[in-house]
Design a protein around this motif. Structure first.
Motif, PDB file in Angstrom:
ATOM      1  N   LYS A  70     -22.436  57.637  10.880  1.00 34.88           N
ATOM      2  CA  LYS A  70     -23.060  59.190  11.513  1.00 34.88           C
ATOM      3  C   LYS A  70     -24.416  59.307  11.574  1.00 34.88           C
ATOM      4  O   LYS A  70     -24.926  60.290  12.123  1.00 34.88           O
ATOM      5  CB  LYS A  70     -22.437  60.057  10.311  1.00 34.88           C
ATOM      6  CG  LYS A  70     -20.628  59.909  10.363  1.00 34.88           C
ATOM      7  CD  LYS A  70     -20.354  60.944   9.388  1.00 34.88           C
ATOM      8  CE  LYS A  70     -18.963  61.133   9.277  1.00 34.88           C
ATOM      9  NZ  LYS A  70     -18.546  62.091   8.359  1.00 34.88           N
ATOM     10  N   TYR A  71     -25.191  58.214  11.198  1.00 36.14           N
ATOM     11  CA  TYR A  71     -26.735  58.338  11.205  1.00 36.14           C
ATOM     12  C   TYR A  71     -27.182  57.141  12.221  1.00 36.14           C
ATOM     13  O   TYR A  71     -26.842  56.176  12.191  1.00 36.14           O
ATOM     14  CB  TYR A  71     -27.287  58.294   9.855  1.00 36.14           C
ATOM     15  CG  TYR A  71     -28.758  58.128   9.706  1.00 36.14           C
ATOM     16  CD1 TYR A  71     -29.506  59.298   9.904  1.00 36.14           C
ATOM     17  CD2 TYR A  71     -29.486  57.072   9.453  1.00 36.14           C
ATOM     18  CE1 TYR A  71     -31.074  59.299  10.014  1.00 36.14           C
ATOM     19  CE2 TYR A  71     -30.922  57.053   9.527  1.00 36.14           C
ATOM     20  CZ  TYR A  71     -31.550  57.948   9.805  1.00 36.14           C
ATOM     21  OH  TYR A  71     -32.885  58.005   9.683  1.00 36.14           O
ATOM     22  N   ILE A  72     -28.237  57.732  12.887  1.00 35.49           N
ATOM     23  CA  ILE A  72     -28.876  56.566  13.773  1.00 35.49           C
ATOM     24  C   ILE A  72     -30.177  56.589  13.373  1.00 35.49           C
ATOM     25  O   ILE A  72     -31.062  57.320  13.409  1.00 35.49           O
ATOM     26  CB  ILE A  72     -28.758  57.366  15.271  1.00 35.49           C
ATOM     27  CG1 ILE A  72     -27.195  57.486  15.598  1.00 35.49           C
ATOM     28  CG2 ILE A  72     -29.456  56.077  16.264  1.00 35.49           C
ATOM     29  CD1 ILE A  72     -27.068  58.089  17.190  1.00 35.49           C
ATOM     30  N   ILE A  98     -21.641  53.306  16.942  1.00 35.35           N
ATOM     31  CA  ILE A  98     -21.656  54.814  16.931  1.00 35.35           C
ATOM     32  C   ILE A  98     -20.653  55.426  18.052  1.00 35.35           C
ATOM     33  O   ILE A  98     -20.845  55.270  19.252  1.00 35.35           O
ATOM     34  CB  ILE A  98     -23.094  55.527  17.108  1.00 35.35           C
ATOM     35  CG1 ILE A  98     -23.976  54.693  16.505  1.00 35.35           C
ATOM     36  CG2 ILE A  98     -23.145  57.055  17.288  1.00 35.35           C
ATOM     37  CD1 ILE A  98     -24.120  55.219  14.803  1.00 35.35           C
ATOM     38  N   ALA A 109     -21.181  57.133  21.461  1.00 34.51           N
ATOM     39  CA  ALA A 109     -22.555  56.874  21.789  1.00 34.51           C
ATOM     40  C   ALA A 109     -22.597  56.290  23.269  1.00 34.51           C
ATOM     41  O   ALA A 109     -23.528  56.552  24.335  1.00 34.51           O
ATOM     42  CB  ALA A 109     -23.493  55.937  21.126  1.00 34.51           C
ATOM     43  N   ASP A 138     -33.769  63.070  18.342  1.00 35.46           N
ATOM     44  CA  ASP A 138     -33.041  63.955  17.688  1.00 35.46           C
ATOM     45  C   ASP A 138     -31.948  64.850  18.873  1.00 35.46           C
ATOM     46  O   ASP A 138     -31.157  65.219  18.331  1.00 35.46           O
ATOM     47  CB  ASP A 138     -34.158  65.124  17.146  1.00 35.46           C
ATOM     48  CG  ASP A 138     -34.798  64.837  15.795  1.00 35.46           C
ATOM     49  OD1 ASP A 138     -33.976  63.695  15.135  1.00 35.46           O
ATOM     50  OD2 ASP A 138     -35.962  65.196  15.348  1.00 35.46           O
ATOM     51  N   THR A 140     -29.036  62.618  19.220  1.00 34.85           N
ATOM     52  CA  THR A 140     -28.281  63.021  18.006  1.00 34.85           C
ATOM     53  C   THR A 140     -27.470  64.226  18.221  1.00 34.85           C
ATOM     54  O   THR A 140     -26.183  64.340  17.962  1.00 34.85           O
ATOM     55  CB  THR A 140     -28.846  62.799  16.657  1.00 34.85           C
ATOM     56  OG1 THR A 140     -29.569  61.635  16.799  1.00 34.85           O
ATOM     57  CG2 THR A 140     -28.002  62.915  15.511  1.00 34.85           C
ATOM     58  N   GLU A 141     -28.040  65.324  18.551  1.00 36.94           N
ATOM     59  CA  GLU A 141     -27.610  66.522  18.460  1.00 36.94           C
ATOM     60  C   GLU A 141     -26.481  66.778  19.739  1.00 36.94           C
ATOM     61  O   GLU A 141     -25.315  67.283  19.549  1.00 36.94           O
ATOM     62  CB  GLU A 141     -28.649  67.725  19.098  1.00 36.94           C
ATOM     63  CG  GLU A 141     -28.031  69.164  18.867  1.00 36.94           C
ATOM     64  CD  GLU A 141     -29.101  70.358  19.384  1.00 36.94           C
ATOM     65  OE1 GLU A 141     -29.001  71.450  19.469  1.00 36.94           O
ATOM     66  OE2 GLU A 141     -30.427  69.779  18.813  1.00 36.94           O
TER      67      GLU A 141
END
Length: 401
Positions: free
Chosen positions: A4-6, A19, A22, A61, A64-65
């Motif tokens: 869940k985190y990049i 991911i 992605a 960011d 990711t959003e």
């Protein structure tokens, strides 16, 4: 399971492989060469995700959003959709909806819930029209409404009842002790329809208008010649009025319906009934109203509330739930039948709850009248209601002896 985190130092190739979603997002942003697996591995391993995104003027960011929004949209589109529809009694609709929405906000169901619960004063015409020519699969998954009209129309819901389309998902075995009477069996023997509570009809007597007549204590008293042209009925409250017609028909037949019509003086909203003694108008001696409105009666005044000795006629608040959606609907039904909701119904609206744990604040000697499941099975209630209305109206106009 996808990460869940990049991290900004992760390679472009790692992001596409680990991911979820992605790769599809990167392709939509113009990284078309990533569609070739060999090229993706070749140059994707030597460039970080941050540097790759910079070539398109996109921050990590922002990426990711966008990924999160995309996952939400995909999740919503693939989730099972569950629909609730119906009406709630006006006095409790707002607090009940607020409580329901608060309860809903604390849960993360694996399905999307859509609900449309209008005020009972709007009637159910809007719902009936929306269901015209619908198949069972197209019906809402959960219905809630008071009254008998639409749910017992044999040409509509009756066919679904015959197909065993619904299931009573009530989790407690016995109902409230208030309904533990020999002639009151609210549980559907076919285990299809559920109830969360009832709307009782009681008398409000204007003692100033009685003259030398005694205070009526029963439905037989209401139907006596003494009260000709003296009764006000909640004709605009379709659910309760229909329940009154059906119960009078069951106990007194068409003659009882005609007598009720002859004794009818006028139709008033219950809030008008409570204050009718203060107005310069033709005042009814007795008004029949939902028990809720007796809360408005002032002590010491001429208006006296009477609970019929032979039982307050009830209009049940029904639930209908699709059998095929049992897994999704069970927690919602458990909520609607909970002590918390039961107290909202009973304490805020004076609509006695069927939950055994609720204190309905009703005296144990107070009884109820309920048409019963045998009567429901015997008649097409929609047609019978129309017939009773016709007799009632003719009697009011003096066309029935």
């Amino acid at each position: 399971m996808a990460k869940k985190y990049i991290d900004h130092r992760m390679s472009l190739y790692t992001v596409t492989e680990e991911i979820e979603g992605a790769l599809a997002l990167l392709l939509s942003l113009g990284f078309t060469n990533l569609n070739d697996e060999k090229q993706r591995a070749l140059f994707g391993k030597v460039i970080t995700i941050s540097d790759a995104l910079k070539t398109k003027g996109i921050s990590l960011d922002a990426f990711t959003e966008m990924l999160g929004e995309r996952e939400t949209e995909e999740d919503q589109s693939t989730r099972i959709k569950v629909k609730m529809a119906g009406v709630l009694p006006c006095p409790v609709r707002v607090p009940l909806l607020e409580n329901f929405e608060e309860w809903l906000s604390e849960r993360d169901f694996p399905f999307h819930l859509d609900y449309d619960l209008k005020a009972a004063s709007m009637g159910i015409g809007w719902l009936s029209e929306s269901l015209e020519n619908k198949s069972g699969e197209e019906l809402p998954d959960l219905f809630i409404s008071a009254g008998f009209d639409m749910f017992f129309d044999k040409s509509r819901f009756g066919r679904f009842r015959e197909e065993n389309f619904f299931e009573d998902l009530t989790s407690f075995s016995g109902l409230h002790r208030d309904f533990d009477q020999e002639d009151i069996r609210l549980k559907d023997p076919r285990k299809q329809y559920s109830m969360i509570g009832v709307v009782p009809a009681v008398f409000l007597v204007n003692t100033k208008e009685l003259g030398n007549r005694k205070v009526p204590r029963s439905w037989d008293d209401i139907l006596s010649d003494e009260f000709k042209n003296s009764i006000s009925l909640p004709v605009s409250d379709f659910d309760l009025f229909n329940a009154i017609l059906l119960n009078i028909y069951k106990s007194h037949g068409e003659a009882g319906i005609a007598q009720l019509g002859r004794n009818m003086q006028k139709s008033m909203h219950p809030a008008e009934m409570v204050k009718s003694h203060m107005k310069l108008m033709e005042r009814p001696s007795v008004t029949i109203m939902p028990y809720f409105f007796t809360k408005m009666v002032k002590d010491g005044g001429p208006m006296v509330a009477v609970w019929p000795e032979d039982g307050a006629i009830i209009s049940p608040i029904f639930l209908l739930t699709k059998k095929e959606r049992k897994k999704e609907l069970q927690p919602i039904v458990d909520y609607l039948l909970s002590k918390e909701v039961g107290e909202l119904l009973s304490h805020n609206g004076r609509f006695p709850s069927v939950n055994p744990e609720v204190d309905n604040r009703i005296s144990e000697e107070n009884r109820y009248q309920w048409i019963g499941w045998e009567f429901i099975e015997k008649y097409d209630l929609t047609l019978l209601i129309r017939r009773c209305e016709e007799i009632f109206q003719k009697a009011m106009r003096g066309e029935v002896e």
